[in-house]
Design an enzyme around this catalytic site. Structure first.
Site, PDB file in Angstrom:
ATOM      1  N   SER A  85     -12.988   4.223   4.295  1.00 31.53           N
ATOM      2  CA  SER A  85     -13.648   3.814   5.543  1.00 31.53           C
ATOM      3  C   SER A  85     -14.883   4.670   5.779  1.00 31.53           C
ATOM      4  CB  SER A  85     -12.695   3.966   6.736  1.00 31.53           C
ATOM      5  OG  SER A  85     -11.805   2.863   6.794  1.00 31.53           O
ATOM      6  N   GLY A 117      -9.046   5.659   1.011  1.00 32.85           N
ATOM      7  CA  GLY A 117      -9.738   6.486   2.004  1.00 32.85           C
ATOM      8  C   GLY A 117     -11.213   6.161   2.081  1.00 32.85           C
ATOM      9  N   ILE A 177      -9.651  -0.181   2.937  1.00 33.24           N
ATOM     10  CA  ILE A 177     -10.187   0.058   4.276  1.00 33.24           C
ATOM     11  C   ILE A 177      -9.132  -0.220   5.335  1.00 33.24           C
ATOM     12  CG2 ILE A 177     -11.910  -0.718   5.971  1.00 33.24           C
ATOM     13  CD1 ILE A 177     -13.650  -1.391   3.381  1.00 33.24           C
ATOM     14  N   ASP A 178      -8.841   0.781   6.104  1.00 33.93           N
ATOM     15  CA  ASP A 178      -7.936   0.619   7.246  1.00 33.93           C
ATOM     16  C   ASP A 178      -8.552   1.231   8.505  1.00 33.93           C
ATOM     17  OD1 ASP A 178      -5.868   0.209   8.950  1.00 33.93           O
ATOM     18  OD2 ASP A 178      -4.420   1.482   7.939  1.00 33.93           O
ATOM     19  N   ASP A 203       0.848  -1.194   0.000  1.00 33.14           N
ATOM     20  CA  ASP A 203       0.000   0.000   0.000  1.00 33.14           C
ATOM     21  C   ASP A 203       0.888   1.252   0.000  1.00 33.14           C
ATOM     22  OD1 ASP A 203      -2.441   1.357   0.169  1.00 33.14           O
ATOM     23  OD2 ASP A 203      -2.438   1.351   2.366  1.00 33.14           O
ATOM     24  N   HIS A 204       0.653   2.159  -0.923  1.00 34.76           N
ATOM     25  CA  HIS A 204       1.369   3.435  -0.980  1.00 34.76           C
ATOM     26  C   HIS A 204       2.895   3.306  -1.013  1.00 34.76           C
ATOM     27  CE1 HIS A 204      -2.182   5.944  -0.623  1.00 34.76           C
ATOM     28  NE2 HIS A 204      -2.623   5.119   0.300  1.00 34.76           N
TER      29      HIS A 204
END
Ligand code: G3H
Ligand code: 13P
Ligand code: ZN
Length: 309
Positions: A214, A212, A255-256, A82-83
């Site tokens: 969530s 982003g 989703i984090d 991720d990223h």
């Protein structure tokens, strides 16, 4: 089924009008909660690992834990960076067994983003690994980047064809108004579906990624505050907007923050209810169950990727 890339998952998701959940993982309980949920509802899965997660748990631990989850559940799972900030971190994850990496060149100029993304794609594809790129800048805080709301920028649909053509990326993250973290919208949530639709028109049959995403579930925020926490109320992305995005070209939904909220709410409540407990298993088992319940609900009621294996 083992470690898979996202290629087939995304093709089916695109055609079927649903999205695959990409959940951030940092430890064993999170991995078990997510994978047990996905197994019960027969959902393909992306487990994603940030630079911060690799620093916290070490690459090899996360890799072995995910391999254990694959053996335990028999699920097809993509392991995704991720990223990724630069070529080196992407290379390290590709060499270390990931099946997918994100190169986040969104802070660079268009030309530099293309050059960096292409370098990662060339290396990744030579090893059978797929790549997610990003155009446009989300607000919010990740481990490596802190983008203020003023610096955030929507994706310009006019750039997407050139970007995809010149880089060869397999999927594209776009900015349509979501942001990272638990504080997304001050006023009413609003997403630029017009941008998503225009991107979809210009890139037919191409998987789009929503970061982003969530929902900042109010029950968990309340539970945290009722049990000694201090979280200002904030609005996340409404579930109906995620369903709408999934019906369009969005095939991967990240989703984090909701996982963090569910776990923290559970642990805080547990300590309030059982102040005498000190065995980590006593509070981590319910935290793992909270993750499982959250992920099942996302898969079945929001993403629509249940029974897709
Ligand atoms: O997009 C960012 C993810 O929530 C990962 O966060 O960099 O703090 O691990 P992190
Ligand atoms: P949230 O902070 O909304 O969970 O977004 C996570 C994300 O985009 C990870 O890349
Ligand atoms: Zn993200």
């Amino acid at each position: 089924m083992g470690i898979v890339t996202t290629t087939e998952m995304f093709q089916k998701a695109y055609q079927g009008g649903y999205a695959i959940g990409a959940f951030n993982v940092n430890n064993m309980e999170i991995i078990q909660g997510i994978t047990e949920a996905a197994m019960e509802v027969k959902a393909p899965l992306i487990l994603q690992v940030s630079a911060g997660a690799r620093k916290y748990a070490k690459h090899v631990y996360l890799m072995k834990l995910i391999e254990a989850a694959i053996e335990d559940t028999g699920l097809p799972i993509a392991i995704h960076l991720d990223h990724g900030e630069d070529f080196e971190v992407c290379k390290s994850c590709i060499d270390g067994g990931f099946s997918s990496v994100m190169i986040d060149g969104s802070k660079h100029s268009f030309a530099e983003n293309i050059a960096l993304t292409k370098k990662v794609v060339d290396y990744a594809h030579s090893k059978g690994v797929v790549v997610e790129g990003e155009l446009g800048k989300l607000a919010g805080i990740e481990d490596a980047v802190n983008v203020s709301a003023e610096d955030a920028a929507f994706t310009d649909p006019a750039e997407v064809e050139e970007f995809v053509e010149k880089t060869g990326v397999d999927s594209l993250a776009i900015a349509i108004g979501t942001s990272h973290g638990a504080f997304k919208f001050k006023g009413e949530p609003r997403l630029r579906f017009d941008i998503l639709e225009e991107v979809q028109k210009r890139l037919p049959n191409f998987p789009i990624v929503l970061h982003g995403a969530s929902s900042v579930i109010p029950e968990y925020v309340d539970m945290i505050n009722e049990n000694g926490g201090k979280m200002p109320g904030a609005k996340g992305v409404p579930e109906e907007m995620l369903r709408q995005a999934s019906r369009l070209a969005v095939c991967k939904i990240n989703i984090d923050s909701d996982l963090r909220l569910a776990m923290t709410a559970s642990v805080r409540k547990h300590f309030n209810d059982f102040p005498e407990h000190f065995d980590p298993r006593q509070y981590l088992a319910p935290a793992r169950s909270a993750i499982k319940e959250l992920v099942k609900n996302k898969i079945v009621n929001v993403l629509g990727c249940d029974n897709k294996i």
